[in-house]
Design an enzyme around this catalytic site. Structure first.
Site, mmCIF file in Angstrom:
data_model
loop_
_atom_site.group_PDB
_atom_site.id
_atom_site.type_symbol
_atom_site.label_atom_id
_atom_site.label_comp_id
_atom_site.label_asym_id
_atom_site.label_seq_id
_atom_site.Cartn_x
_atom_site.Cartn_y
_atom_site.Cartn_z
ATOM 1 C CE LYS A 196 -3.907 2.012 2.602
ATOM 2 N NZ LYS A 196 -4.704 1.926 3.845
ATOM 3 C CB SER A 202 -8.230 0.972 5.927
ATOM 4 O OG SER A 202 -8.904 2.203 5.897
ATOM 5 C CB SER A 255 -8.023 3.709 2.939
ATOM 6 O OG SER A 255 -7.194 3.080 3.904
#
Ligand SMILES: [Zn+2]
Lengths: 490, 484
Positions: free
Chosen positions: A79, A178, A154
């Site tokens: 990420k 997330s 997210s």
């Protein structure tokens, strides 16, 4: 079946047996990125050269049979909130455009030490603030199960990459859901470790007291393998726990027979889609058939977790994001006539709407005269939520519920209504506030879209969460379902 | 000033920032050398506030803070934490400073000192620990500068803030307080006391109130005072300025004023209306600290003798006046110089007089500290010995000391003084020799019988009679001559 369809465990065996090379495997994944990347938009940056270089090094290691680890040669996506030395790291924000950190996050170093291969930086909501990936400062991510749908957020880029075959596994970060929510919405396994289990050093902070890095994988075994590699104390993170890390694989297959599993009645929230609720109820029944005893429990303060979270997280974020001022790195607005103007223009232009909204919320909550009513009150609520979990865990070993009240929703459906968007995290947020760990594991499809079962275990009992999730997974075929994007390539 | 003093009472509280003498910074491993290192050489992701970096507490800095707090008679709570103080400035790379807000490492202490012999006590509100900021270098004057450079070498250097109660009643008291505080910080080895380079900084809150009132007046914060003299002058200036405002029926505004040393006045920097809201909240990257009683006692046991105790001892053990003892103990090197001189045999009173008199006068003129001088305790002791034995007049001694002070090596000047004080003339020595022969018949007989040792004894006796000033070689010759 192509190489990128497989799990870490299978691939590890194949690499070890010299059946395949890491370069072949990496190339297979890079080809899939090439094939579907413009549809999912999962990556912000594909580090092809770095990946192939690491794959060669891994092959060398495999050939010489020297220090071969479970992740040696395995292509993994990171990420974009994770710092990788000399690789652009932007946290999905324009304000960090062009920023290349001079150092790597601890988890990145640990994966490097394992000999893992880094595919690139995955898209995410800007500074990990969002539940749909539509807040990315660059572009939204599309769900491999339906390109008109959000992948969740997210960590939506990491989730989409794993679900589309664009990565074997990925790391995400979870501040209020997330990792788990996008895992549920894309049909993969996502684990949020207990706060302190994984070092946050090098994780671009959203809310420091809630952020945790965790694995996003095809199945529960892979989740255990990846967690094993990244968990443990780090002297560079004072909030990381010195507790020893257990051998997660050792107890994975111990089953749920005789285990007491609680179902918090508050987690069947209003607005939960009937098909989702049905999948969850079926999943619970299945675990009961596996020998667990099921009982209803109450976490009475669940309804105030969301408002408390939307005070604490923005408050910390407002402070964490103060450093992005255009002075030292990242985006700097042009045309400012003085310092204050430079600050204002840089932040006006560099941050997206949701980030600005949360900075304002947090700044307000910390302001003198409001601190007691908001921040302090929210911290008290947090204590109540911690106590809720403690009380529940005196009666049951772990808790079960949905990860998300809905399946993946269409892009744009909730962008105009922040509160509707915030409600997505209503069942994931308590685990962050309550200092416990939780895993989302696929438990079926509703109208062709994945549903995730959430297993919540006490703090530092990732072994238990993994064991329950594995018992469920072993008795079902849900995790084997492939997204259309991935299945089409088979 | 006397009319002013009766009409208004001066109320001063001081905030002293002292850099802690640690090898590495507060929250990272970087060197604290920011004065000589090239710009931004001693920096890392942590002290540059790069995304994802995290602070780790330097235990030595915490220890130094507790050490300071104990020396200032503070309470040390068992539980403490760090907080974030949020504000934007280019020298603050994270956009917040890690500091301590409501649970500092210590509180409620006091510092005793005296002003011209009168004892004073000032309350200490708290001693807490925070990180220093970087340093800006503007191209020209700050308001006109077209560019500024920032050096982060100082960013993250541990900084203690020592906050006093508003207990000080004059510029004199304020100056004495800071002098005494500085001495303590040096005594316990936590700070080098250098005000010029900013390693010790002082801000003053100055207000006036009608004599006899117990309410506090509008306070003005004065900054940029880089010496004891500046502290004294700035407060004196503020007292006069504030008195004039009040006397003319005006009202004072709560504001921050900067001391301009060259012009000898304070200038308004910002008023309270623009005061920042620092949005303090607990630093989530650092767990709260449990300060164990065991640790505190360990630190307490390691404290050296502090100035106040040493002063008491100097009065009791050496018969010094409290005033002299107070001056001698004002810096650790001076107190140690004195004690070493006495240990080597220097008379206490005379040693003190010389250190506080001629020596201090010369040092002050050169802006030097006692430890920087080439004169060491042994030199002073030897000079005092010459004076004591009568060979050196007071006037000669002063000249000799002056010569010793200005020479890179004091030994030649001292030797010359020794030479000039020696009795070498045979006429003067003859009387001594006669007396020694008359009083030590047995030794004379022994020497005659061939015992060389006996002559040594006789020389010793003659030296004693001359109080060390006789030339021993000449004595040897004269004695041999006379006895044979
Ligand atoms: Zn540093």
């Amino acid at each position: 079946m192509k190489l990128f369809h497989r799990t870490i465990r299978d691939l590890h065996q194949m690499l070890r047996d010299r059946e395949i090379s890491s370069v072949e495997l990496t190339q297979s994944v890079l080809d899939q990125i090439q094939a579907v990347g413009d549809r999912t938009k999962a990556y912000l940056l594909v580090t092809k050269e770095l990946a192939l270089r690491q794959a060669h090094a891994a092959d060398e290691r495999l050939r010489s049979k020297r220090d071969v680890r479970p992740l040696t040669g395995i292509p993994i996506a990171l990420k974009d909130v994770l710092c990788v030395k000399e690789v652009a790291s932007t946290a999905g924000s324009k304000i960090l455009k062009g920023f290349t950190p001079p150092y790597s996050a601890t988890v990145v170093e640990r994966l490097e030490a394992e000999g893992a291969v880094f595919l690139g930086k995955t898209n995410c909501d800007e500074f990990a603030m969002g539940s749909s990936n539509e807040n990315s400062g660059y572009w939204p991510v599309h769900n491999p199960w339906g390109l008109d749908r959000v992948p969740g957020g997210s960590s939506g880029g990491s989730a989409a990459a794993v679900a589309s075959g664009e990565a074997i596994a990925a790391l995400g970060s979870d501040t209020g859901g997330s990792i788990r929510q996008p895992a549920a919405l894309t049909g993969i396994v996502g684990l949020k470790p207990t706060y302190g289990r994984v070092s946050r050093y090098g994780l671009i902070a959203f809310a420091s007291s809630l952020d945790q890095i965790g694995p996003m994988t095809r199945d529960v075994v892979d989740s255990a393998l990846l967690l094993q590699a990244i968990a443990g104390h780090d002297p560079r993170d004072s909030t990381s726990s010195p507790k020893p890390v257990p051998d997660y694989l050792a107890t994975l297959g111990d089953g749920v027979k005789g285990m007491r599993l609680g179902v918090p009645k508050e987690y069947f929230v209003a607005g939960m889609e009937p098909a989702v609720e049905q999948s969850i109820r079926d999943a619970i029944r299945l675990l009961e058939q596996q020998g667990a005893s099921i009982e209803e429990v109450s976490l009475p303060h669940s309804d105030v977790a969301l408002p408390a979270y939307y005070i604490i997280a923005p408050a910390e974020a407002s402070s964490n994001l103060a450093r992005y001022d255009g002075v030292r790195y990242g985006y700097q607005a042009e045309g400012a006539r003085n310092l204050i103007e430079e600050y204002m223009l840089t932040r006006q232009q560099g941050f997206g709407a949701e980030v600005k909204r949360r900075i304002m919320l947090g700044t307000y909550a910390l302001s003198s005269g409001y601190y007691d009513a908001y921040y302090l009150q929210a911290q008290k609520v947090r204590t109540l939520i911690i106590d809720d979990f403690k009380r529940a865990f005196t009666k049951v070993d772990a808790l079960l519920g949905a990860t998300s009240p809905t399946v993946a929703f269409p892009l744009g459906a909730k962008t105009q209504d922040p509160v509707a968007m915030y409600l997505n995290d209503i069942i994931t947020i308590p685990a962050n506030l309550g200092n416990v760990c939780a895993i989302s594991v696929p438990c079926g499809l509703a109208d062709g879209l994945p549903v995730g079962l959430q297993v919540i275990a006490p703090g530092f009992r990732e072994d238990l969460a993994l064991r329950i999730a594995f018992a469920f997974e072993a008795a079902t075929e849900f995790h084997k379902a492939q997204s259309p994007l991935m299945g089409a390539a088979a | 000033m006397s009319a002013i003093a009766t009409k208004y009472e001066v109320v001063v509280g001081l905030e002293v920032h002292a850099q802690v003498l640690t090898q590495s910074k507060m929250f990272c491993g970087c060197s604290t050398d920011y004065l000589t290192a090239p710009p931004n050489a001693n920096t890392c992701p942590v002290c540059l506030g790069l995304p994802g970096s995290l602070p780790v507490i330097n235990r030595r800095a915490v220890e130094a803070t507790i050490r300071t707090a104990l020396a200032l008679n503070c309470e040390i709570p068992e539980f403490s934490k760090f907080d974030r103080k949020n504000y934007f400035y280019p020298d603050l790379p994270k956009g917040y400073q890690i500091s301590q807000y409501d649970l500092p490492f210590s509180r409620r202490g006091h510092l005793d000192f005296d002003v011209r012999g009168a004892p004073c006590r000032c309350g200490i509100t708290r001693v807490h620990l925070e990180e220093d900021t970087g340093k800006l270098l503007h191209e020209g004057a700050i308001h006109e500068a077209q560019s500024s450079l920032v050096n982060f070498n100082r960013s993250g250097v541990p900084l203690m803030e020592i906050v006093s109660e508003p207990d000080l009643r004059s510029a004199d008291e304020a100056r004495e307080y800071v002098m005494r505080l500085r001495a303590i910080l040096q005594y316990i080895g936590v700070n080098n006391g250098d005000m010029e380079s900013g390693q010790l900084r002082c801000d003053a809150n100055v207000s006036l109130r009608p004599a006899g009132s117990s309410e506090l007046g509008t306070k003005v914060e004065v900054k940029n005072m880089n010496s004891f003299r500046a502290i004294h002058r700035a407060i004196e200036y503020e007292v006069v300025r504030q008195t004039e405002v009040l006397d003319s029926g005006g009202r004072l505004t709560q504001e921050t004023r900067g001391w301009n040393d060259a012009r000898g006045l304070t200038v308004s920097q910002r008023t309270k209306e623009f005061a920042e809201d620092y949005r303090y909240f607990p630093e989530p990257d650092l767990p709260p600290l449990d300060v164990s009683r065991h640790w505190v006692e360990e630190i307490r046991a390691g404290l050296p003798e502090l100035p106040a105790a040493r002063r008491e001892r100097f009065v009791a053990a050496y018969g010094l006046t409290p005033y002299d003892a107070s001056l001698l103990t004002s810096t650790r090197p001076m107190a140690e110089f004195f004690e070493e001189t006495v240990r080597l045999g220097g008379p206490a009173k005379a040693s003190a007089n010389w250190i506080l008199g001629d020596f201090s006068r010369l040092l002050n003129a050169d802006h030097k500290e006692i430890q920087e001088s080439s004169i060491k305790p042994t030199h002073l002791q030897q000079l005092l010995h010459l004076v004591e034995t009568g060979g050196l007049s007071g006037k000669m001694a002063k000249q000799t000391f002056d010569a010793m002070y200005h020479a890179p090596d004091p030994a030649p000047a001292l030797a010359e003084a020794k030479g000039s004080s020696q009795i070498s003339g045979d006429a003067e020595l003859a009387g001594l020799v006669d007396q020694v022969i008359a009083e030590n018949a047995k030794s004379v007989a022994d020497f005659k019988a061939g015992k060389e040792q006996a002559l040594k004894f006789l020389i010793g006796q003659a030296m004693k009679l001359s109080r060390g000033r006789a030339n021993p070689q000449r004595l040897d010759a004269l004695l041999r001559e006379k006895i044979v």
